[in-house]
Design an enzyme around this catalytic site. Structure first.
Site, PDB file in Angstrom:
ATOM      1  N   LEU A 186     -19.185   3.204 -41.646  1.00  0.00           N
ATOM      2  CA  LEU A 186     -20.051   2.471 -40.724  1.00  0.00           C
ATOM      3  C   LEU A 186     -21.212   3.359 -40.264  1.00  0.00           C
ATOM      4  O   LEU A 186     -22.369   2.921 -40.185  1.00  0.00           O
ATOM      5  CB  LEU A 186     -19.205   2.014 -39.531  1.00  0.00           C
ATOM      6  CG  LEU A 186     -19.754   0.899 -38.657  1.00  0.00           C
ATOM      7  CD1 LEU A 186     -20.065  -0.347 -39.470  1.00  0.00           C
ATOM      8  CD2 LEU A 186     -18.737   0.562 -37.559  1.00  0.00           C
ATOM      9  N   GLU A 187     -20.886   4.621 -39.959  1.00  0.00           N
ATOM     10  CA  GLU A 187     -21.929   5.540 -39.490  1.00  0.00           C
ATOM     11  C   GLU A 187     -22.997   5.726 -40.574  1.00  0.00           C
ATOM     12  O   GLU A 187     -24.197   5.668 -40.300  1.00  0.00           O
ATOM     13  CB  GLU A 187     -21.305   6.885 -39.102  1.00  0.00           C
ATOM     14  CG  GLU A 187     -22.329   7.875 -38.574  1.00  0.00           C
ATOM     15  CD  GLU A 187     -21.713   9.191 -38.132  1.00  0.00           C
ATOM     16  OE1 GLU A 187     -20.952   9.195 -37.158  1.00  0.00           O
ATOM     17  OE2 GLU A 187     -22.004  10.226 -38.774  1.00  0.00           O
TER      18      GLU A 187
END
Ligand SMILES: Cc1cc2nc3c(=O)[nH]c(=O)nc-3n(C[C@H](O)[C@H](O)[C@H](O)COP(=O)(O)OP(=O)(O)OC[C@H]3O[C@@H](n4cnc5c(N)ncnc54)[C@H](O)[C@@H]3O)c2cc1C
Length: 397
Positions: free
Chosen positions: A261-262
């Protein structure tokens, strides 16, 4: 952004680029982009030139009050319940309208790696106790994985969580931890001594005030200098059982999900920054066009910068939509991370080059952006490691 810099951005926004540089968005999404940019222009202090290395807690809190920090967090946990695409859009707008890339990076690290981890894997008590304040600006979190000597080989952890009565004794050193100097809580990864394998990794929530937690002095760096970073030491730090995030042995899966996600989202603000760089140069170039032949070269460089930005935006938004649809693979976030970070480096260099050709109206800002962009090749796993992941996705590793 208040003052002269804000006036300049407002003026630049009349350019045709403002409406054409984004993939097709719905009316609501366009409105969110504009309202977020307006918020940043009108409500955030534009004092980065004076601060240089100082973290702005005031601007952090204003972003939290505006709702951007908890945007993709369910409303039941204190967030705004938006999807990942909407959050990417908001960060894109913030990057356009606010010049403190370090602050936006700090917020991104807090949100994508820590807040979303707790929203997805936290116990009901952890969510109740931490998430409203993590979304609302009352608490800051840091994600502690990297150790001296085990950055790329992330799961070769030396930090241990030794089972003791009622919890774990945490021992080890984490380094390059974004937000550590200002963090209230750490999401820490440690190997259970009894199970020394990637499947024996724990994810633990540790309050910064816990005895045995020692945060080192703030580290200086060439870019993102307003994003505080330091080493963190854990010495016989007792973490009670309620501090476990997920189940024992889930640490690797939780980390992989968070870093995916990052990588997909943390460079969203760089999209807006790249747009601002193009508009800044175009704005300074227009009155000079036709005066000398050399200025056409600046226009050519701007066209190249626009092409890089356009491709980066399409990739970033497409992946965000795939994440929302639950259809993504690690290689896709690796690819987005490589493309965006390298486009940001190349565009920052070109923006600097243009600025020199135009007489240096934004010299200091250009230099800062080059440092900020350079960090993007390293954080969230270096681009060499991302290429390994992409090659694995192609069946070549
Ligand atoms: C601005 C910034 C913020 C950060 N924030 C955080 C944070 O909040 N939390 C956190 O845990 N960490 C954070 N980090 C740490 C970051 O994740 C690591 O720096 C990164 O993963 C690289 O690890 P390393 O520095 O130990 O380099 P190393 O792993 O020692 O790598 C050194 C060089 O060797 C290359 N290399 C290593 N192994 C391979 C391989 N198998 N194939 C090809 N090349 C290889 C690397 O690409 C790199 O160029 C941050 C870093 C930066 C720059």
């Amino acid at each position: 952004m208040n003052g002269a810099a804000g006036d300049e951005v407002r003026e630049m926004r009349t350019s045709a680029l403002f409406d054409t540089m984004r993939p097709l968005l719905t009316r609501e999404q366009t409105e969110l982009w504009r309202s977020t940019a307006d918020f940043a222009l009108n409500e955030l202090d534009d004092d980065i030139d004076e601060r240089e290395t100082g973290f702005s807690r005031a601007n952090w809190n204003r972003c939290a009050e505006f709702g951007v920090i908890g945007l993709p967090v369910p409303t039941a946990f204190g967030g705004r319940g938006a999807d990942v695409t909407t959050a990417v859009l908001a960060f894109d707008a913030l990057g356009y309208a606010h010049r403190d890339n370090g602050l936006l990076f700090s917020i991104g690290a807090h949100l994508w790696s820590c807040v979303m981890t707790l929203a997805r894997h936290g116990t009901p008590e952890q969510r109740r106790r931490y998430l409203p304040d993590l979304c609302g600006g009352g608490l800051i979190a840091a994600h502690a994985m990297t150790e001296p000597g085990t950055g790329s080989d992330a799961f070769a952890l030396r930090t241990t969580a030794d089972p003791v009565d009622g919890g774990w004794a945490l021992n080890g050193v984490k380094t390059f931890i974004t937000n550590a100097p200002v963090a209230d809580v750490f999401v820490v990864f440690a190997a259970e001594v009894a199970r020394p394998s990637p499947y024996g990794i724990l994810c633990l929530l540790v309050d910064a005030s816990t005895p045995g937690v020692a945060v080192g002095p703030a580290m200086d760096k060439m870019g993102l200098r307003t994003s505080p970073m330091s080493e963190v030491r854990f010495e016989d730090c007792f973490v009670p059982e309620p501090g476990l995030v997920g189940r024992p042995g889930m640490g690797m899966a939780i980390f992989n999900e968070a870093i995916h996600l990052e990588r997909a989202c943390i460079l969203a603000s760089a999209l807006g920054t790249m747009q601002r760089q193009i508009e800044r140069s175009a704005h300074a170039l227009k009155p000079l066009l036709g005066r000398a032949r050399g200025y056409e070269i600046v226009a050519d460089r701007l066209a190249e910068m626009a092409a890089r930005l356009y491709g980066s935006r399409l990739l970033a938004y497409e992946l965000a939509q795939r994440i929302d649809a639950g259809r993504t693979k690690p290689a896709e976030s690796a690819l987005v991370k490589v493309k965006l970070s390298e486009a940001f480096v190349d565009n920052s260099r070109d923006a600097h080059h243009n600025d020199l050709a135009l007489g240096g109206p934004a010299a200091r800002e250009c230099e800062r952006e080059i440092g900020d962009a350079a960090a993007g090749r390293i954080y969230s796993g270096t681009n060499e490691i991302q290429r390994n992941i992409i090659a694995r996705g192609l069946g070549l590793r």
